[in-house]
Scaffold this motif. Structure first.
Motif, PDB file in Angstrom:
ATOM      1  N   GLY A 199       0.815  -1.213   0.000  1.00  0.00           N
ATOM      2  CA  GLY A 199       0.000   0.000   0.000  1.00  0.00           C
ATOM      3  C   GLY A 199       0.847   1.261   0.000  1.00  0.00           C
ATOM      4  N   TYR A 200       1.980   1.214   0.706  1.00  0.00           N
ATOM      5  CA  TYR A 200       2.874   2.371   0.745  1.00  0.00           C
ATOM      6  C   TYR A 200       3.481   2.613  -0.642  1.00  0.00           C
ATOM      7  CZ  TYR A 200       6.506   5.560   2.446  1.00  0.00           C
ATOM      8  OH  TYR A 200       7.306   6.661   2.653  1.00  0.00           O
ATOM      9  N   LEU A 201       3.871   1.548  -1.335  1.00  0.00           N
ATOM     10  CA  LEU A 201       4.392   1.703  -2.691  1.00  0.00           C
ATOM     11  C   LEU A 201       3.333   2.316  -3.608  1.00  0.00           C
ATOM     12  CD1 LEU A 201       6.465  -1.558  -3.366  1.00  0.00           C
ATOM     13  CD2 LEU A 201       7.318   0.741  -2.874  1.00  0.00           C
ATOM     14  N   ALA A 202       2.083   1.886  -3.440  1.00  0.00           N
ATOM     15  CA  ALA A 202       0.996   2.440  -4.254  1.00  0.00           C
ATOM     16  C   ALA A 202       0.807   3.930  -3.965  1.00  0.00           C
ATOM     17  CB  ALA A 202      -0.296   1.674  -3.991  1.00  0.00           C
ATOM     18  N   THR A 203       0.872   4.297  -2.693  1.00  0.00           N
ATOM     19  CA  THR A 203       0.740   5.708  -2.316  1.00  0.00           C
ATOM     20  C   THR A 203       1.894   6.525  -2.892  1.00  0.00           C
ATOM     21  OG1 THR A 203      -0.428   5.147  -0.274  1.00  0.00           O
ATOM     22  CG2 THR A 203       0.633   7.306  -0.368  1.00  0.00           C
ATOM     23  N   THR A 204       3.096   5.968  -2.853  1.00  0.00           N
ATOM     24  CA  THR A 204       4.266   6.643  -3.420  1.00  0.00           C
ATOM     25  C   THR A 204       4.085   6.853  -4.917  1.00  0.00           C
ATOM     26  OG1 THR A 204       5.705   5.640  -1.745  1.00  0.00           O
ATOM     27  CG2 THR A 204       6.763   6.506  -3.727  1.00  0.00           C
TER      28      THR A 204
END
Length: 495
Positions: A199-204
């Protein structure tokens, strides 16, 4: 660090520090000669004492030389003039960066780029800007006290002879852009698995798209199920973190131009699954998403440069965890391509998420596809930590990537992808096993991936040995962002 390009005479510079090159044996570069003349032979007199080593990258800081406006002169050894190479030049710049980070000067003038070799001035400027900017990177995001220093150069002027035209300004921008891409890749790699989740990669990716001219789409588990990505989803079954399939689209070229597709492995933490890894060193498995990080970093760099090329980024991302629902050795899953895969080792999971992404890449009718993955420990055994492994189904594409790696100082080495190795991938129960028979682990992993890349020109970069460092210097390297960026610059016709 802020950069400018200026034309000027070395002896008249008033910067807090002036950086000049010296060849082995005390031979002065043109800039050093100018300083030596203005200081009535002070440089030559100091060098005669033998305090500066001949090895490229050795340094000697001098203070208050007579006849000069600058309070400091940093002498940097370039090695033998006849042996000046890409590496010795980079070593000299890296040594300069280290010294400039510790002196009490606000600004500096850099004259190492204005030498006769190697390559052209634009290349030397770009490399210097990248190395110098990268030297300021700090991995202190999660520290309660940031690493701050009152020392260190904040502004640096590249001093060149003649005109400081658009070509040189572009070169400077490229160096800075690559360093920014490296920094993003490092940041993502260095974050712990409890922070840098799928999810953090997607937000980035979404933030990157918002800040630049990039379109982003994030597929959720249900979307992947509809597409039939059974191989990717099998890896995600043991984790509570939802998997993501991130799609980045940069359209800098003509509408009808076929895109280059970059595919980055995004295992945000790899326990090995049921085939559990040893506990020692497992903390470094947070780096198993460095392929994904390099794709995001490369997109940041090319968007900053506004490269005239179309590029698609695909990032399949999940954790690989043991659990009641996790895949087991002996399980058989169906990939998006329809090929069935026998799971013989759940720690060979990277290829399981990549194969569905490689199948998905077909829809773009790509000019070329390059996947980047921390895929095999065998690659570290074969090539160590200096060189990434390269395998490809097209020799011209492989040659492009090898040349790009040489130019960028981010080298790769090609390994064979011969049909004989395909015989090492046989299953009695499925179309293909996820590991080969004993030996040639890096090659058989690529052979597995090649089964899903028959529709286009494809290359695979195994960065298991180059994506991060262990020991006292532990941390992500940001590789192969420089290689990939240089490759795309060439593809865009802007080299």
């Amino acid at each position: 660090m802020e950069f400018t390009i200026k034309a000027g005479s070395p002896e008249k510079l008033k910067n807090g520090c002036v950086v000049v090159g010296v060849y082995a044996g005390g031979e002065l570069s043109a800039a050093a000669q100018a300083l030596d003349k203005a200081s009535d032979g002070a440089l030559a007199a100091v060098l005669a004492h033998g305090d500066l080593d001949d090895k490229a990258g050795a340094t000697l800081l001098l203070h208050s030389l007579p006849g000069l406006a600058t309070p400091r002169v940093l002498l940097v050894s370039l090695g033998k003039a006849s042996e000046l190479s890409d590496k010795t030049y980079r070593d000299a710049v890296a040594a300069t960066a280290k010294q400039l980070g510790g002196i009490a000067a606000e600004d500096a003038a850099f004259l190492l780029a204005d030498i006769d070799a190697p390559r052209d001035l634009a290349w030397r400027l770009s490399q210097a800007a990248q190395i110098l900017k990268d030297s300021t990177y700090r991995s202190d995001t999660l520290k309660s006290k940031k690493e701050e220093s009152k020392k260190g150069v904040r502004k640096l002027a590249f001093i060149v002879h003649g005109k400081t035209g658009e070509e040189l300004q572009t070169a400077l921008l490229r160096g800075e852009a690559v360093a920014e891409g490296i920094a993003l890749a490092k940041n993502l790699g260095n974050l712990p698995g409890n922070v840098c989740t799928p999810g953090y990669l997607a937000t980035t990716a979404r933030k990157l798209a918002k800040d630049h001219k990039i379109k982003v789409e994030v597929l959720e588990r249900a979307d992947m199920e509809k597409l039939g990505m059974g191989s990717l989803l099998s890896v995600a079954r043991g984790s509570h973190e939802p998997p993501k399939f991130i799609i980045l689209n940069y359209k800098g070229g003509k509408a009808k131009d076929k895109p280059v597709v970059l595919v980055g492995k995004g295992i945000t933490f790899d326990t090995g699954g049921i085939s559990l890894k040893p506990g020692e060193g497992m903390d470094e498995m947070k780096y198993d998403m460095c392929g994904a990080a390099s794709v995001l970093g490369t997109f940041k760099a090319i968007a900053r440069m506004e490269l005239p090329i179309n590029v698609v980024g695909l990032v399949p991302t999940t954790e690989n965890m043991p659990g009641g629902s996790a895949i087991k050795p002996g399980d058989i899953v169906t990939s998006m391509s329809g090929q069935t895969i026998e799971i013989l080792n759940t720690d060979a999971e990277g290829r399981l998420i990549l194969c569905d992404a490689l199948t998905y890449a077909e829809r773009y009718e790509p000019a070329a596809v390059v996947d980047i993955a921390t895929l095999t420990g065998a690659c570290i055994i074969a090539l160590g930590n200096a060189t990434s492994g390269l395998l490809a189904n097209d020799d011209e594409l492989a040659a492009e990537l090898l040349a790009s790696g040489q130019a960028a100082g981010d080298k790769a080495w090609q390994l064979p992808l011969w049909d004989e190795y395909q015989d090492m991938l046989k299953s009695n129960f499925a179309d293909i096993p996820n590991i080969g028979s004993k030996g040639a682990g890096t090659i058989t992993a690529a052979c597995f991936l090649s089964r899903f890349t028959k529709a286009y020109k494809w290359a695979h970069l195994d960065i298991a040995g180059t994506a991060w460092k262990s020991g006292a210097d532990k941390g992500a390297t940001g590789r192969p962002v420089p290689l990939l960026t240089e490759f795309l610059i060439g593809r865009a016709g802007n080299r």
